[in-house]
Enzyme design. Structure first.
Site, PDB file in Angstrom:
ATOM      1  N   SER A 137       0.870  -1.186   0.000  1.00 20.44           N
ATOM      2  CA  SER A 137       0.000   0.000   0.000  1.00 20.44           C
ATOM      3  C   SER A 137       0.900   1.226   0.000  1.00 20.44           C
ATOM      4  O   SER A 137       2.070   1.148   0.417  1.00 20.44           O
ATOM      5  CB  SER A 137      -0.844  -0.005   1.279  1.00 20.44           C
ATOM      6  OG  SER A 137      -1.451   1.262   1.484  1.00 20.44           O
ATOM      7  N   TYR A 150      -2.615  -0.969  10.389  1.00 24.54           N
ATOM      8  CA  TYR A 150      -2.461  -1.121   8.938  1.00 24.54           C
ATOM      9  C   TYR A 150      -1.124  -0.554   8.473  1.00 24.54           C
ATOM     10  O   TYR A 150      -0.379  -1.195   7.718  1.00 24.54           O
ATOM     11  CB  TYR A 150      -3.623  -0.402   8.243  1.00 24.54           C
ATOM     12  CG  TYR A 150      -3.740  -0.628   6.752  1.00 24.54           C
ATOM     13  CD1 TYR A 150      -4.439  -1.727   6.259  1.00 24.54           C
ATOM     14  CD2 TYR A 150      -3.185   0.272   5.839  1.00 24.54           C
ATOM     15  CE1 TYR A 150      -4.577  -1.928   4.887  1.00 24.54           C
ATOM     16  CE2 TYR A 150      -3.309   0.074   4.479  1.00 24.54           C
ATOM     17  CZ  TYR A 150      -4.021  -1.028   3.999  1.00 24.54           C
ATOM     18  OH  TYR A 150      -4.145  -1.217   2.651  1.00 24.54           O
TER      19      TYR A 150
HETATM   20  P1  NAD Z   1     -11.163  -6.549  -0.379  1.00 23.71           P
HETATM   21  O1  NAD Z   1     -11.798  -6.393   0.963  1.00 23.71           O
HETATM   22  O2  NAD Z   1     -11.987  -6.297  -1.599  1.00 23.71           O
HETATM   23  O3  NAD Z   1     -10.498  -7.983  -0.508  1.00 23.71           O
HETATM   24  C1  NAD Z   1      -9.729  -8.533   0.522  1.00 23.71           C
HETATM   25  C2  NAD Z   1      -9.624 -10.025   0.324  1.00 23.71           C
HETATM   26  O4  NAD Z   1      -8.881 -10.567   1.427  1.00 23.71           O
HETATM   27  C3  NAD Z   1     -10.977 -10.746   0.317  1.00 23.71           C
HETATM   28  O5  NAD Z   1     -10.981 -11.777  -0.628  1.00 23.71           O
HETATM   29  C4  NAD Z   1     -11.051 -11.319   1.720  1.00 23.71           C
HETATM   30  O6  NAD Z   1     -11.864 -12.489   1.827  1.00 23.71           O
HETATM   31  C5  NAD Z   1      -9.589 -11.663   1.952  1.00 23.71           C
HETATM   32  N1  NAD Z   1      -9.314 -11.829   3.372  1.00 23.71           N
HETATM   33  C6  NAD Z   1      -9.476 -10.946   4.371  1.00 23.71           C
HETATM   34  N2  NAD Z   1      -9.178 -11.527   5.555  1.00 23.71           N
HETATM   35  C7  NAD Z   1      -8.813 -12.802   5.278  1.00 23.71           C
HETATM   36  C8  NAD Z   1      -8.400 -13.909   6.067  1.00 23.71           C
HETATM   37  N3  NAD Z   1      -8.323 -13.822   7.410  1.00 23.71           N
HETATM   38  N4  NAD Z   1      -8.132 -15.074   5.456  1.00 23.71           N
HETATM   39  C9  NAD Z   1      -8.243 -15.183   4.108  1.00 23.71           C
HETATM   40  N5  NAD Z   1      -8.615 -14.174   3.314  1.00 23.71           N
HETATM   41  C10 NAD Z   1      -8.896 -13.001   3.899  1.00 23.71           C
HETATM   42  O7  NAD Z   1      -9.886  -5.585  -0.323  1.00 23.71           O
HETATM   43  P2  NAD Z   1      -8.950  -4.947  -1.460  1.00 23.71           P
HETATM   44  O8  NAD Z   1      -9.167  -3.486  -1.433  1.00 23.71           O
HETATM   45  O9  NAD Z   1      -9.076  -5.674  -2.741  1.00 23.71           O
HETATM   46  O10 NAD Z   1      -7.513  -5.195  -0.796  1.00 23.71           O
HETATM   47  C11 NAD Z   1      -6.603  -6.142  -1.275  1.00 23.71           C
HETATM   48  C12 NAD Z   1      -5.211  -5.755  -0.804  1.00 23.71           C
HETATM   49  O11 NAD Z   1      -4.851  -4.494  -1.352  1.00 23.71           O
HETATM   50  C13 NAD Z   1      -5.081  -5.594   0.716  1.00 23.71           C
HETATM   51  O12 NAD Z   1      -3.857  -6.106   1.161  1.00 23.71           O
HETATM   52  C14 NAD Z   1      -5.122  -4.109   0.904  1.00 23.71           C
HETATM   53  O13 NAD Z   1      -4.479  -3.698   2.084  1.00 23.71           O
HETATM   54  C15 NAD Z   1      -4.401  -3.645  -0.333  1.00 23.71           C
HETATM   55  N6  NAD Z   1      -4.668  -2.264  -0.707  1.00 23.71           N
HETATM   56  C16 NAD Z   1      -5.923  -1.860  -0.978  1.00 23.71           C
HETATM   57  C17 NAD Z   1      -6.119  -0.544  -1.328  1.00 23.71           C
HETATM   58  C18 NAD Z   1      -7.476  -0.011  -1.640  1.00 23.71           C
HETATM   59  O14 NAD Z   1      -7.602   1.203  -1.741  1.00 23.71           O
HETATM   60  N7  NAD Z   1      -8.476  -0.837  -1.849  1.00 23.71           N
HETATM   61  C19 NAD Z   1      -5.047   0.359  -1.387  1.00 23.71           C
HETATM   62  C20 NAD Z   1      -3.780  -0.110  -1.106  1.00 23.71           C
HETATM   63  C21 NAD Z   1      -3.600  -1.426  -0.768  1.00 23.71           C
END
Ligand code: NAD
Length: 255
Positions: A137, A150
């Site tokens: 991130s 986080y």
């Molecule tokens: P999301 O909530 O859409 O997806 C997260 C996924 O992780 C889901 O499939 C969920 O089931 C899985 N997950 C969560 N806890 C879990 C566990 N205990 N065991 C197994 N699976 C688990 O989120 P996203 O926005 O797609 O985020 C994906 C990654 O990208 C994350 O690491 C997040 O920190 C990172 N990220 C997101 C953003 C954003 O703005 N969306 C920005 C920077 C980084």
């Protein structure tokens, strides 16, 4: 060598990664807590005509992580590309930050990537090829208030990425982190509501004044841009690229 294990591959960025890798002919094992994870895997398999397996492993539990990797090695034959993408968030001032949320965020956003990497390592080392891609991130590079767990976990991932890069170098195993700014996924949609409470703002104000305020390009980051960068990092062309934390954040970390 075309197979990948993607944690959190059944939602948001992970699902975008799964689609992009499937488009390029990768067989996949996707993991996630979504109840319809199996259906999502089947849909991907049908749409892209590749093999897609599903694991409901809860990444808070190292034994379930090891089982997931064993399943991936069994179903796919081997894991060549590991994408540590699953992540969770909780937004609260430090004095009110629930201890159990700290523990859960550190477990999913940081420790799980150690456990998955450790579990795939021996196979990658023996075959002399591996690509580990951590979805970190902009918060691996910058802090924001109200996100103690986080930001700590994502900074930790940047460090783990460097160590794996150094240890992997003699074995043609690369490890890089992708550091997105805000992407409109279910994780962020939940945060808009949380941030609105923490900052005492309306949800529209949170998007304009908190989230996109930091991104010079006033747009959410596109999932497909992240997926294309991950495909590049998985390719032979990226063999000399390792240990990097790569922002894709609309200019946030240029400040
Ligand atoms: P999301 O909530 O859409 O997806 C997260 C996924 O992780 C889901 O499939 C969920 O089931 C899985 N997950 C969560 N806890 C879990 C566990 N205990 N065991 C197994 N699976 C688990 O989120 P996203 O926005 O797609 O985020 C994906 C990654 O990208 C994350 O690491 C997040 O920190 C990172 N990220 C997101 C953003 C954003 O703005 N969306 C920005 C920077 C980084």
């Amino acid at each position: 060598m075309k197979n990948a294990l993607i944690t959190g591959g059944t939602s948001g960025i992970g699902l975008g990664l799964a689609s992009a890798f499937a488009t390029k002919g990768y067989n996949l094992l996707v993991n996630g807590l979504e109840k319809n994870g199996m259906e999502i895997a089947q849909q991907l398999a049908q749409e892209y005509e590749v093999e897609v397996y599903f694991s409901p492993a809860n990444l808070q539990h190292p034994e379930q992580i090891r089982q997931m990797v064993r399943q991936a090695e069994r179903e796919l034959g081997q894991v060549d590309v590991l994408i540590n993408n699953a992540g969770i968030q909780h937004v609260a001032p430090v004095a009110e930050f629930p201890e159990e949320k700290w523990d859960a965020i550190l477990a999913v956003n940081l420790s799980s990537s150690f456990h998955t990497s450790k579990a795939v390592w021996k196979g990658m080392q023996e075959r002399g090829f591996g690509r580990i891609i951590n979805i970190a991130s902009a918060h691996a590079l910058r802090a924001s208030e109200f996100k103690a767990a986080y930001v700590a976990a994502k900074h930790g991932i940047a460090g783990l990425t460097k160590v794996l890069a150094l240890e992997g170098a003699p074995h043609n195993i690369t490890c890089n982190a992708i550091c997105p700014g805000y992407v409109k996924t279910p994780l962020v949609e939940a945060q808009i509501a949380d941030q609105a409470r923490a900052h005492s703002m309306s949800e529209d104000e949170v998007v304009a004044k908190v989230m996109l305020k930091k991104q010079a390009v006033k747009q959410f980051v596109d999932v497909q841009s992240i997926a294309q960068l991950a495909l590049f990092l998985a390719s032979e062309a990226a063999a000399q690229m390792t240990g990097a934390s790569l922002p894709i954040d609309g200019g946030w970390t240029a400040q």
